[in-house]
Enzyme design. Sequence first.
Site, mmCIF file in Angstrom:
data_model
loop_
_atom_site.group_PDB
_atom_site.id
_atom_site.type_symbol
_atom_site.label_atom_id
_atom_site.label_comp_id
_atom_site.label_asym_id
_atom_site.label_seq_id
_atom_site.Cartn_x
_atom_site.Cartn_y
_atom_site.Cartn_z
ATOM 1 N N SER A 135 26.929 43.712 21.049
ATOM 2 C CA SER A 135 27.343 44.683 20.725
ATOM 3 C C SER A 135 29.152 44.580 21.668
ATOM 4 C CB SER A 135 26.611 46.492 21.117
ATOM 5 O OG SER A 135 26.650 46.037 21.832
ATOM 6 N N GLY A 152 35.076 47.005 14.993
ATOM 7 C CA GLY A 152 36.244 48.023 14.022
ATOM 8 C C GLY A 152 37.957 48.120 14.930
ATOM 9 N N LYS A 180 30.381 27.952 24.065
ATOM 10 C CA LYS A 180 29.007 28.186 23.723
ATOM 11 C C LYS A 180 28.758 28.690 21.972
ATOM 12 C CE LYS A 180 26.930 25.519 26.198
ATOM 13 N NZ LYS A 180 27.298 23.907 26.366
ATOM 14 N N CYS A 239 41.754 71.775 24.074
ATOM 15 C CA CYS A 239 40.937 72.743 23.431
ATOM 16 C C CYS A 239 39.961 73.887 24.519
ATOM 17 C CB CYS A 239 39.356 72.130 22.295
ATOM 18 S SG CYS A 239 38.631 72.720 21.583
ATOM 19 N N GLU A 265 30.634 80.856 26.738
ATOM 20 C CA GLU A 265 30.113 79.761 26.412
ATOM 21 C C GLU A 265 29.377 79.574 28.146
ATOM 22 O OE1 GLU A 265 32.520 76.715 25.475
ATOM 23 O OE2 GLU A 265 30.626 75.256 24.770
ATOM 24 N N HIS A 315 42.621 69.675 18.529
ATOM 25 C CA HIS A 315 43.092 68.747 19.405
ATOM 26 C C HIS A 315 44.057 67.693 18.732
ATOM 27 C CE1 HIS A 315 39.097 68.466 20.854
ATOM 28 N NE2 HIS A 315 38.426 69.625 19.803
ATOM 29 N N GLU A 346 45.359 64.830 19.434
ATOM 30 C CA GLU A 346 45.062 63.245 19.882
ATOM 31 C C GLU A 346 44.500 62.547 18.254
ATOM 32 O OE1 GLU A 346 43.358 67.095 21.566
ATOM 33 O OE2 GLU A 346 41.370 65.980 21.204
#
Length: 546
Positions: free
Chosen positions: A15, A20, A190, A384, A408, A510, A512
Amino acid sequence: MANTKYVFVTGGVSSSLGKGIIAASLAKLLQARGYRVTIQKLDPYINVDPGTLNPYEHGECYVTDDGAETDLDLGHYERFLNTPTSQANNVTTGRIYQSVIQKERRGEFLGKTVQVVPHITNEIKERIQILGKSGNYDIVITEIGGTVGDIESLPYIEAVRQLKWELGDANALVIHLTLIPYLSAAGELKTKPTQHSVKTLMESGIKADILVCRTEHELSDDLRRKLALFCNVRQEAVIESIDASTIYDVPNLMLEEGLDKVVLKQLLLQDDDEPNLEKWNDFLQRHKNPKCQVTIGLIGKYVELQDSYKSILESFIHAGAENEVKVNVVSIHSEYITKDTIENKIAHLDGILVAPGFGERGTEGKIKAVQYARENKLPFFGICLGMQMAVIEYSRNVLGIKEASSVEVDKNTPHPVIDIMEEQKSITDMGGTMRLGSWDCELMENSKVLEAYGKSMIAERHRHRYEYNNNYKEQLEKAGLRTTGINPKTGLVEIVEIPDHPWFVGVQYHPEYKSTVANPHPLFIAFIRAAVEYSKNDKSAKVSQG
Ligand code: GLN
C-alpha cells in the site's frame, strides 16, 4: 465524444505507493490535451464514508462542494485538475452494501437471493458508470483502493473484470501500480513481487494493460524487457515512476515515460498534440525557485500523521509558489503548549495556523497559542476549530469572560461563546450529520478578507457542528473582534478578524479544500504574504535591538 472511456488503477505489492498521485497525474496530462477527465476512488472499507474515521486511520477527511465526506485522494484530484469532485467520486463498500440492502428491503430484487455476485458487483459497476453516463467526461479514471489480493477488494476486481469484458479493450484499460524494490545488499532491483501481483490479478481474470513501477532507481532496458515479458504487457507499457522530490513533478515524469500516450493509443483516442502544461510548469518553476522563506507553525492535535492536515500542507505549497516563498511548516502538538513551553515553541515563527479538530483534547494549548499570536502581533490563521478557539480566547482575555468556552469542550459552560447549532441539537447519528459542503458567505467592507478575495460574495466548504454564538456578537465586536464574514441567509458568523493586528483571521469554513495549483487560495496567499512581512520586520527589529 459518443462513449466514455474507462481507466482503472489497481495497486500491487504494497500500500502507499501513491495510486492517487498516479491517477491525478495521468488525468492532468489527459486534461492538458483537451480531454474532459474525472477521477473516482473506490474504497473497500465498510464505513459508509470516512467522515466517522479518526484522522490517524486514513488521514484527513476531504469535503466536496456537495457536502460529501470523502477520501483525501479526492483532494489530490481537485488540486491537480482544478475541477470539483462530488459524492459520486468516492464510493465505499459500506455505501454499496447500504444501497443494495435498501433495495432489498424495498423488494426491488423480486424475491431473488441477494449475493455478492451479481448484486454487489452490479452496484459497483453502476457507481463506476454514473460519472461516465453523465455525459460530462470523455475519460473516467477509477482508482481501486487497497492492494490486489485483499479479501475485501475482490468484488471490485470482479466488477472491473466484467466491465472490461463488456466494454472491450478500446474502452476500458487497467493500469497496475506496483513496487520494484531495491536490494542494496545485492545492488539490484527486483521484479519478482511485481510478477506475483500481476499473477494475482490474472487469477481474478484481469490482465494488466500498463504497469507503473514505483522505484528508487532507474529501470534499465533489460529490466523493462523482463517485466514486459513476464507480466504480459508491451514494453512501452512498462512505465517507470521514480521517487520525486514533489508530487507536482509526477505529471511531467509520466509525460516523459509516455504514460498518457500508451493510454490514448489503447483507447483509440487522438494523441498527436502535446499536452499544454504551461501554467502547471510556471507553478513548478515558482515553487522550486523561492526568493525567501518563512516558517509557519501548524498547531493541531493529529500532527504525528502528516496526512491529517494534507489539504492545509498543500495549500501552503500553492500559496508559497504564488508568493515565491518557501514555506517551512513546523508541526506543533497543541497538547504540549503550556505557559512554560510556549515561548520556545512559537516565538521564532513567522505565523501560526491553528488547525481544525474535534473534542476537548489540546484545546487549551490552542487557546494559548492564539493569545500569543494576538498579543505579539504574529500573523494568525484559525480554521474551523482554530477560529472557535480565537473567539474563546478573545472572550476570556479581552472581554474578561473567564468561563467562556465551547459547548463541545464544556457542555455546561455558563458562557457558550461557541454553541451547538440549533438544528444539530436533536441529531444522534454521527455520520454525515454535520453542517457540510458549500455555503455562501458575504464579506464586509474594509476587511482583510475582502481585500484577499477581491469580491464580496464567496462560497466555501464546511464541516462542523458548533458555531459562533450571536448572543455575544455585540460585546465581541465592541471589544475589537470584528465579524467580517456572515452567511447571508442564516446570519451565522463565518469569519472573525482583528483590524488592529497585522493579520489575524479566523474562518469557520475550510479554505484548504479549495486551494488548487491553478487557483491557490486567496486567504493562504494573504497569510503567507503577512508572514513574509512579519519575518522582515521582526528580523530588522531584532537587528536594531541587538
Ligand atoms: N469541532 C468543531 C465543530 O464541530 C470544529 C470542527 C472542525 O474543525 N472541522 O464545530
